[in-house]
Design an enzyme around this catalytic site. Sequence first.
Site, mmCIF file in Angstrom:
data_model
loop_
_atom_site.group_PDB
_atom_site.id
_atom_site.type_symbol
_atom_site.label_atom_id
_atom_site.label_comp_id
_atom_site.label_asym_id
_atom_site.label_seq_id
_atom_site.Cartn_x
_atom_site.Cartn_y
_atom_site.Cartn_z
ATOM 1 C CG ASN A 70 -84.533 7.476 -20.153
ATOM 2 O OD1 ASN A 70 -84.580 8.613 -20.627
ATOM 3 N ND2 ASN A 70 -85.598 6.687 -20.086
ATOM 4 C CD1 TRP A 71 -79.469 11.715 -18.168
ATOM 5 C CD2 TRP A 71 -79.194 13.649 -19.282
ATOM 6 N NE1 TRP A 71 -78.125 12.015 -18.154
ATOM 7 C CE2 TRP A 71 -77.932 13.203 -18.828
ATOM 8 C CE3 TRP A 71 -79.266 14.842 -20.006
ATOM 9 C CZ2 TRP A 71 -76.754 13.917 -19.078
ATOM 10 C CZ3 TRP A 71 -78.090 15.552 -20.261
ATOM 11 C CH2 TRP A 71 -76.848 15.093 -19.799
ATOM 12 C CE LYS A 72 -87.139 7.402 -16.879
ATOM 13 N NZ LYS A 72 -87.973 6.647 -15.946
ATOM 14 C CG HIS B 242 -89.097 4.280 -21.319
ATOM 15 N ND1 HIS B 242 -90.063 4.539 -20.372
ATOM 16 C CD2 HIS B 242 -87.932 4.110 -20.643
ATOM 17 C CE1 HIS B 242 -89.495 4.537 -19.172
ATOM 18 N NE2 HIS B 242 -88.204 4.281 -19.308
ATOM 19 C CD GLU C 266 -91.092 6.986 -17.878
ATOM 20 O OE1 GLU C 266 -90.419 7.780 -18.550
ATOM 21 O OE2 GLU C 266 -90.696 6.517 -16.776
ATOM 22 C CD GLU D 20 -86.253 0.747 -18.582
ATOM 23 O OE1 GLU D 20 -85.219 1.236 -18.120
ATOM 24 O OE2 GLU D 20 -87.203 1.449 -18.975
ATOM 25 N N GLY E 253 -88.756 4.039 -11.271
ATOM 26 C CA GLY E 253 -88.964 5.244 -10.474
ATOM 27 C C GLY E 253 -89.695 5.002 -9.164
ATOM 28 C CB SER F 94 -85.442 1.273 -8.646
ATOM 29 O OG SER F 94 -86.680 1.951 -8.772
ATOM 30 N N GLY G 26 -82.399 5.472 -14.915
ATOM 31 C CA GLY G 26 -83.176 6.703 -14.925
ATOM 32 C C GLY G 26 -82.642 7.679 -13.887
ATOM 33 N N GLY G 27 -83.289 7.718 -12.728
ATOM 34 C CA GLY G 27 -82.962 8.683 -11.678
ATOM 35 C C GLY G 27 -81.471 8.805 -11.373
HETATM 36 O O1 LIG Z 1 -87.120 4.086 -16.775
HETATM 37 C C1 LIG Z 1 -85.969 3.869 -16.434
HETATM 38 C C2 LIG Z 1 -84.870 3.976 -17.403
HETATM 39 O O2 LIG Z 1 -85.342 4.022 -18.705
HETATM 40 C C3 LIG Z 1 -85.624 3.534 -15.047
HETATM 41 O O3 LIG Z 1 -85.879 4.641 -14.257
HETATM 42 P P1 LIG Z 1 -85.373 4.646 -12.731
HETATM 43 O O4 LIG Z 1 -83.938 4.180 -12.761
HETATM 44 O O5 LIG Z 1 -85.541 6.053 -12.296
HETATM 45 O O6 LIG Z 1 -86.255 3.669 -12.001
#
Ligand SMILES: O=C(CO)COP(=O)(O)O
Length: 255
Positions: free
Chosen positions: A9-11, A98, A100, A170, A176, A216, A237-238
């Site tokens: 997930n590149w956000k 998600h 967010e 999640e 994050g 994470s 994510g990251g």
């Molecule tokens: O929200 C995430 C994937 O959708 C997880 O993010 P991180 O891996 O950066 O914690």
Amino acid sequence: MRKNIVAGNWKMNLGYEDGLSLFSEIVNMVKDEVVGNQEIVVCSPFIHLSSLSKLSNTVTNVHVGAQNMHQAESGAYTGEISGAQLKSVGVTHVILGHSERRAYFGETNALLAEKVNASLKHGLKPIFCIGETKEERESGEFFAVLKQQLQEGVFHLSEEEFKNVIIAYEPVWAIGTGLTASPEQAQEVHAYIREEIAKQYTQAIADDTSILYGGSANPGNAQSLFSQKDIDGGLIGGASLKSRDFIEIVKVFNS
Ligand SMILES: O=C(CO)COP(=O)(O)O
């Protein structure tokens, strides 16, 4: 047999060229280094989707996903994108729910149920995210929260429809933050999710549902998370923004 899936997930990151370069690196590394049956899904911002989907045609196990979509077919919804539009550029998956989106854009379970319906109608596989906040974990009510997210978000689907759903657990407190759920904590929740799916549908459907962990995850902890019985992959994510890190996570399923 359920699939092992590693989704990135590149956000809201990466300009057009940077996104294309990262994806090309991933595709090349997949060709050279990935030997298992695992599926890879890259969920990019909208600007990249059409180009990535063309590049993904050179490898069978790499797919492209969106991070959100609107529930309506088309019309006067300024700034939104529909399932049909995503489908028209070769997108196969879409992240829905998600944390967010839930926290910053007010997405409720009821709205998400509509989005899930719209995604399936267009043949897009939803990666449906659920997860508890830190307060909900500490108060011990997190199983009830997760159950409600499932019941209101996806359990209205028929068996045939539900077979196309991927679940991502999640924990909000792990996203994050560098804090990861321990493999045991994650396994406990994944087993609970599978049990709830079995109660709602059948054991066979529960056994075939891919349940991904997100929060994470990185090359250092992926092995211990993915070796848990009910963890079928990750939503990253990251670490999905670095081709080497992402591919090392994907390669946990090589053996
Ligand atoms: O929200 C995430 C994937 O959708 C997880 O993010 P991180 O891996 O950066 O914690």
